[in-house]
Design an enzyme around this catalytic site. Structure first.
Site, PDB file in Angstrom:
ATOM      1  N   HIS A  59      -5.124  -2.162   1.939  1.00  0.00           N
ATOM      2  CA  HIS A  59      -5.446  -3.545   2.296  1.00  0.00           C
ATOM      3  C   HIS A  59      -5.808  -3.615   3.778  1.00  0.00           C
ATOM      4  CE1 HIS A  59      -3.104  -4.361  -1.357  1.00  0.00           C
ATOM      5  NE2 HIS A  59      -3.655  -5.566  -1.366  1.00  0.00           N
ATOM      6  N   ASP A 103       0.809  -1.223   0.000  1.00  0.00           N
ATOM      7  CA  ASP A 103       0.000   0.000   0.000  1.00  0.00           C
ATOM      8  C   ASP A 103       0.840   1.270   0.000  1.00  0.00           C
ATOM      9  OD1 ASP A 103      -2.354  -1.443   0.014  1.00  0.00           O
ATOM     10  OD2 ASP A 103      -2.637  -1.289   2.178  1.00  0.00           O
TER      11      ASP A 103
END
EC number: 4.5.1.-
Length: 154
Positions: free
Chosen positions: A73, A25
């Site tokens: 996530h 991420d």
């Protein structure tokens, strides 16, 4: 295996689980590369298998990051099974939200990660990660925007 060792191992493994998601991420190559053994395998169903830290970076740099403007996530339901003092099997659910580069389309992905972790010379790392996607769903008409983005357009 003592209770203290089991708890310390569990904490280290939970950090590895999180570091994989955060590394993707936040696009942190160092974090992402540091969690894999050299002979580790990262498989994403429908995409392929990548080996070791270099393979993880190849997957991130040449597949995942070019595919998404950004992702976030959420890893949940991590369940760990100690096979031995130095080997642990894990299963966890992952929800990914992101904006695809192509079509500037938002997406929702639900997946199950089955992982194998090994401790070598006192250090825990991933030896195997298998990502199996349950859903890969475009969110029609939706584009995830940062806080305040809509206010700035007014």
């Amino acid at each position: 295996m003592s209770d203290l060792d089991r708890l310390a191992s569990r904490a280290a493994i939970q950090d590895l689980y999180s570091d994989q998601l955060i590394g993707v991420d936040k696009r942190q190559e160092g974090r992402l590369a540091s969690i894999w053994w050299d002979d580790a395998e990262w498989t994403i169903e429908g995409i392929g298998t990548y080996k070791g830290p270099e393979g993880a970076l190849d997957l991130a740099n040449n597949v995942l990051w070019p595919m998404y403007h950004e992702t976030i996530h959420y890893g949940t339901n991590l369940r760990l099974e100690f096979v031995s003092a130095d080997k642990v099997n894990g299963i966890g659910d992952v929800l990914c939200l992101g904006n695809l580069v192509e079509g500037n389309q938002s997406i929702l992905i639900a997946a199950v990660y089955t992982n194998e972790y090994e401790r070598r010379d006192g250090v825990w790392k991933l030896s195997k990660l298998n990502g199996c996607m349950n859903y890969f769903t475009p969110l029609a008409g939706i584009h995830f925007a940062p806080p305040g983005a809509l206010l700035q357009k007014s």
